[in-house]
Structures are given as structure tokens and as C-alpha cells.
Design a protein around this motif. Structure first.
Motif, PDB file in Angstrom:
ATOM      1  N   ASP A   6      42.233  46.737  34.249  1.00 55.21           N
ATOM      2  CA  ASP A   6      42.978  46.128  33.101  1.00 55.21           C
ATOM      3  C   ASP A   6      43.827  44.788  33.296  1.00 55.21           C
ATOM      4  O   ASP A   6      44.387  44.288  32.410  1.00 55.21           O
ATOM      5  CB  ASP A   6      44.055  47.130  32.618  1.00 55.21           C
ATOM      6  CG  ASP A   6      44.225  46.956  31.006  1.00 55.21           C
ATOM      7  OD1 ASP A   6      43.315  46.666  30.395  1.00 55.21           O
ATOM      8  OD2 ASP A   6      45.468  47.214  30.500  1.00 55.21           O
ATOM      9  N   ALA A   7      43.310  44.225  34.370  1.00 53.07           N
ATOM     10  CA  ALA A   7      44.038  42.909  34.765  1.00 53.07           C
ATOM     11  C   ALA A   7      43.113  41.824  33.921  1.00 53.07           C
ATOM     12  O   ALA A   7      41.914  41.996  33.556  1.00 53.07           O
ATOM     13  CB  ALA A   7      43.725  42.681  36.336  1.00 53.07           C
ATOM     14  N   HIS A   8      43.926  40.679  33.729  1.00 55.14           N
ATOM     15  CA  HIS A   8      43.384  39.419  32.751  1.00 55.14           C
ATOM     16  C   HIS A   8      42.344  38.899  33.740  1.00 55.14           C
ATOM     17  O   HIS A   8      42.898  38.641  34.832  1.00 55.14           O
ATOM     18  CB  HIS A   8      44.584  38.705  32.229  1.00 55.14           C
ATOM     19  CG  HIS A   8      45.515  39.523  31.316  1.00 55.14           C
ATOM     20  ND1 HIS A   8      44.880  39.565  29.928  1.00 55.14           N
ATOM     21  CD2 HIS A   8      46.683  40.020  31.436  1.00 55.14           C
ATOM     22  CE1 HIS A   8      45.983  40.165  29.361  1.00 55.14           C
ATOM     23  NE2 HIS A   8      46.709  40.375  30.232  1.00 55.14           N
ATOM     24  N   VAL A   9      41.528  38.377  33.136  1.00 57.26           N
ATOM     25  CA  VAL A   9      40.302  37.642  33.804  1.00 57.26           C
ATOM     26  C   VAL A   9      40.069  36.409  32.801  1.00 57.26           C
ATOM     27  O   VAL A   9      40.120  36.228  31.684  1.00 57.26           O
ATOM     28  CB  VAL A   9      38.884  38.261  33.954  1.00 57.26           C
ATOM     29  CG1 VAL A   9      39.404  39.041  35.015  1.00 57.26           C
ATOM     30  CG2 VAL A   9      38.503  38.935  32.947  1.00 57.26           C
ATOM     31  N   ASN A  52      41.104  41.108  41.056  1.00 62.73           N
ATOM     32  CA  ASN A  52      42.325  42.084  41.462  1.00 62.73           C
ATOM     33  C   ASN A  52      41.869  43.225  41.878  1.00 62.73           C
ATOM     34  O   ASN A  52      42.909  43.955  42.532  1.00 62.73           O
ATOM     35  CB  ASN A  52      43.157  42.116  39.924  1.00 62.73           C
ATOM     36  CG  ASN A  52      44.370  42.151  40.063  1.00 62.73           C
ATOM     37  OD1 ASN A  52      45.087  41.562  41.070  1.00 62.73           O
ATOM     38  ND2 ASN A  52      44.948  43.095  39.437  1.00 62.73           N
ATOM     39  N   CYS A  70      36.866  42.881  39.278  1.00 59.57           N
ATOM     40  CA  CYS A  70      37.632  41.625  39.039  1.00 59.57           C
ATOM     41  C   CYS A  70      37.845  41.313  40.420  1.00 59.57           C
ATOM     42  O   CYS A  70      38.241  42.088  41.212  1.00 59.57           O
ATOM     43  CB  CYS A  70      38.620  41.515  38.015  1.00 59.57           C
ATOM     44  SG  CYS A  70      40.184  42.369  38.371  1.00 59.57           S
ATOM     45  N   THR A  90      39.696  41.138  29.826  1.00 55.97           N
ATOM     46  CA  THR A  90      40.499  42.133  30.973  1.00 55.97           C
ATOM     47  C   THR A  90      39.213  42.900  31.584  1.00 55.97           C
ATOM     48  O   THR A  90      38.371  43.122  30.929  1.00 55.97           O
ATOM     49  CB  THR A  90      41.524  43.084  30.365  1.00 55.97           C
ATOM     50  OG1 THR A  90      40.920  44.124  29.485  1.00 55.97           O
ATOM     51  CG2 THR A  90      42.760  42.462  29.578  1.00 55.97           C
ATOM     52  N   CYS A  91      39.709  43.219  32.733  1.00 53.58           N
ATOM     53  CA  CYS A  91      38.876  44.045  33.679  1.00 53.58           C
ATOM     54  C   CYS A  91      38.951  45.500  33.063  1.00 53.58           C
ATOM     55  O   CYS A  91      40.060  45.996  32.829  1.00 53.58           O
ATOM     56  CB  CYS A  91      39.339  44.083  35.099  1.00 53.58           C
ATOM     57  SG  CYS A  91      38.535  45.046  36.164  1.00 53.58           S
ATOM     58  N   ASP A  92      37.742  46.157  32.759  1.00 52.12           N
ATOM     59  CA  ASP A  92      37.672  47.591  32.487  1.00 52.12           C
ATOM     60  C   ASP A  92      38.134  48.544  33.522  1.00 52.12           C
ATOM     61  O   ASP A  92      38.314  49.652  32.989  1.00 52.12           O
ATOM     62  CB  ASP A  92      36.218  47.838  31.663  1.00 52.12           C
ATOM     63  CG  ASP A  92      36.092  46.890  30.450  1.00 52.12           C
ATOM     64  OD1 ASP A  92      36.974  46.842  29.682  1.00 52.12           O
ATOM     65  OD2 ASP A  92      34.984  46.472  30.404  1.00 52.12           O
TER      66      ASP A  92
END
Length: 51
Positions: free
Chosen positions: A8-11, A31, A29, A3-5
Motif C-alpha cells: 500500500d505504499a505510494h509509487v 518499499n 515496489c 499504490t503498491c497492492d
């Protein structure tokens, strides 16, 4: 799944492998930043977190 720190989106694993810094942080990311500027946003956020 990584996830993006920042948001918090999934990558994907591949995205994380390319854009994670030496400290293991993924600071941007698609997002939460413009696709064309992910590397620049990541560097800027890393710099700002050190101040």
C-alpha cells in the motif's frame, strides 16, 4: 496517486506504468522488495496468489 497492492505504499505514475501487470495489479515496489528484483518479486507474488 497509484499504490503498491502488496504494501500500500505510494509509487509514481511512471513506476506504476512500467510494473503494473495486465490485470492492473502492482504487486511489488521499492518499499517492499529489493530494487534489483522488483520484476521477479512481482511475478512470484502473482504466481502465489493464483495457487
Amino acid at each position: 496517486m497509484p499504490t503498491c497492492d502488496h504494501c500500500d505504499a505510494h509509487v509514481s505514475e511512471g513506476f506504476a506504468r512500467v510494473f503494473t501487470d495486465d490485470g492492473g495489479e502492482l504487486r511489488a515496489c521499492p518499499n517492499c522488495s529489493a530494487n534489483a528484483g522488483i520484476a521477479e518479486v512481482s511475478r512470484e507474488r502473482a504466481y502465489q496468489s493464483q495457487i
